[in-house]
Write an enzyme that holds these catalytic residues in place. Sequence first.
Site: not given
Lengths: 554, 459
Positions: A73, A76, A107, A207
């Site tokens: 999503c 994230a 991550r 992003h």
Amino acid sequence: MATAPNKKATQDVKLDSHDPEKVKARLLSKYPPKVARKRAKQIVVNRVDPDGKTPVISSNVRTVPGLMGQRGCCYAGCKGVVLGPTRDIINITHGPIGCGYYSWLTRRNQTDPDCTADGHNFMTYCFSTDMQDQEIIFGGEKKLKQAIQEAYDNFRPKAIAVFSTCPVGLIGDDVHAVCREMKAKLGINVFGFSCEGYKGVSQSAGHHIANNGIFKHVVGLDDTIGEGKYRINLLGEYNIGGDAFEIERLFERCGITMVSSYSGNSSIDAFANSHTADLNLIMCHRSINYVAEMMETKFGVPWVKVNFIGGAATAKSLRKIAQYFDEKELTDRVEAVIAAEMPAVEAACADVRPRTEGKRAMLFVGGSRAHHYQELFAELGMRTLSAGYEFGHRDDYEGRRVLPDIKVDADSRNIEELAITPDPERFNPRISDEKKAELEARGLQFGEYDGMMPEMPDGTMVIDDLSQYETDQLIKIFKPDLFCAGIKEKYTVQKHGIPLKQLHSYDYGGPYAGFKGAVNFYHEIDRMVSSRVWQYMRAPWQEHPELSATYAWE
Amino acid sequence: MLLRHTPTEIKERSALTVNPAKTCQPIGAMYAALGVHGCLPHSHGSQGCYAYHRSALTRHFKEPVVAATSAFTEGASVFGGQANLVQAIDNIFSVYNPRVIAVHTTCLSETIGDDVPQIVAKAKADGKVPDGKFVFHANTPSYVGSHVTGFSSMTKAMVDYFAESNGQRAKTINLIPGYVEPSDMAEIRRIAGIMGIATIMFPDTSRVLNGPLTGRYKMFPDGGVTIEDLKKTGSSAGTIALGRTASLAAARALDAKCKVPCEILGLPVGLHGTDAFVDTLRRMAGVSVPDALNLERGQLVDTISDWHQYLYGKRVAIAGDPDQVLALTRFVVSLDMRPVHIVTGSPAGKKYEKRLREAVSEVPEPVNVKVPGDMLLFHQWIKNDPVDLIVGNTYAKYIAKDEDIPLVRYGFPIYDRMGHSYFSTMGYRGALRLMEKLLDAILDRKDRDADDITMELVM
């Protein structure tokens, strides 16, 4: 329509002895008609015109419910990917506990807290407002304010960022107002991101929101021009398994100064100062091209696409930097470094290649690696049969040349586009138009990315937002030697008896970038395609079930 | 230092959770649903949740974790997710053909108030649910409770949707194992099997999340409780629920719905925990305990006596899920160890906290207990008052490394070691394994710390 005209042209192209159009038809055959129509546009048999044009692929469109894809999503993409790797910001997840929990250390963004004087590193921590039902009912702003205060009281960070999750947008908490208030109260930088999980259709929206937020709240706060020559920013490199460290090592050897990294091994101070660099290098185009574009518009910093995955690609990217600065000193050093480092890479490749030659791979990864890693496989003599992104846009597939043709659909329309104009004082074109033209004539592309498809052979299958069903079918049809994807896919693919290389987490290895990374990768792929385990799946009595043996005493 | 900013000074926090000792409801519901044969868990929310939950379970089990999602967009988040779920149900049955879909919700669909039963009814009316197939659901708002609550709700939903009484009482005993490992579920069933008792266990993830590698991927593995067996739970002679926070709701629901009497026990961890389980099974089924089990018990007691000197008085910090933390605390106290810092992230309630305090009432020193607490506080306690051993999930290794204290990985999630899904820590045999792990940690440390003179060959 993308697919119809290509059909004829690709009819005689075989993909590993299969007709790719028939494979496509098989992938679609089980879907209800509406789903099949939509997926037909996201599954494309590649064909590249002489001028580099490819078929149109539908991408960055909403996920089909129930189809079991790979996507995550917006939160994230924003908190997990772009801002997660910055060690000295306290990232508070405003929401129930899950979002913060699952993005806690999962991550592998390595960081070196001791490379900055204050030694701050909050990446090993998970900070959350842990919203309860009373906050859903009465609002969570009060708790968020208090959480920011407690973060400040306990940890004394120099910056705090707040990340919104699904319910925050719905109940109408104004995280930005809370951040402004707390910024004024605490005297440190406090800023928020409206990265609710439902925004956009994938991580990609996150992003963009992260790029906007960091540009708005941090970039340009520190105009100090630091020391060092050939000052660059490395954008879209998140230091998974130490990738950025290896790239930094090469920069150092070459005498290139890295002003900031977005955002592997990064610090907020470097972001604040990043607009003083003279060139932006983009690794992951999808996640960070927005910052590069905005920095160019506002401050005049140009960008070039680089790729440090693969020995040859690394050499090429270093040469691009040398070409841009166009000074003999740098060019010589870059050539010397390449000459010093490449023999080890070539030797490792030559050692491994007899065992990898002719093997076939499939890559379905995020928004950039499905492209970058094809170069490494090519170095190993391996063919890529099929590739795709979870959340790439058409420009990542087909190249930025298609940008004017991309229509933003209803699902992504609410992702803010910042209106950026040249900074009245600080805009400073780093390179003259004449010089730019001269460099372009010598082959240096500015602000360009050609995308994945032009580099893939005709007949290969490019699939956007791959589903579990399509994965299973591809494996049954092609039986590839290696599948590249992520943790959710890893064990389903391996149950088929096919090794899966995680290209998000690197299966906890790495680095894979740069020269040393290439060597690591060669050895890892050698291990995976040569592993004995895949011969063990059938027991001896399953191979020869009849009791036909003759015994010694007979 | 990995957790270099953890302050020694403990300040009361009311709003900020740091390093949680819990996660959110839907992952527990997903795990429970995987314990139903032929079931595809479905997350009714935006797709980030399902991606995270699948990833977390996969990292823990190193196994495929399949699930689907409604993949909410902004539009659906405002206007409701009915179209998404109906479409998902259609696609799932068309493409993946599970026997049953288990729908859970997220903070998104709960906040907007989607009515899942109404949407499923609509899907049925539209002919999207084929004959002989099922869709059931549990509401799992992430802003209430923890992952254990989600597990509990989905387990209860199995009763609500499927349990039925046929008017007769079979001899079977229902076992609700709680949020435990597939290996634990297998061990609990094995014990009942040794006692010759027919059982129905739900959920049951053994052979689902610890399956074989054969070269043939089965999206729906051989394990899991069948819908037919779930229906029969309503006619069983009784129910044993293991772990109150995870299993009580389903056991009570079965009692209320089908009048199946239930006993609620702690997890069968350690000698006394297992004794209680075996004794309850024996009485409920009307059987005697076979020698094979007495042997296992005796072996455990023997081992406790053999190794007692290394465990006696050792100070332990325990963090984890409430049922595990309580059972483990009781076990280590029975070994004459001293649990001194205890945290669970789940808001397990006042009664739970009282039980936990009772479990440590005979520990001859002050004991820190926080329900719910987080791992920052846990770490601060350890900093202020160091221990000999930490027991917790993988996240505890950052504390263990910083403070140079041995760690035994226990509970969920364990992302960085194998074993938990194959070797149980429950029953007498599991207690042996757990003791082995505790002793290995303590004795490895003893060897490491020994100098050339005091190094011992025999221990």
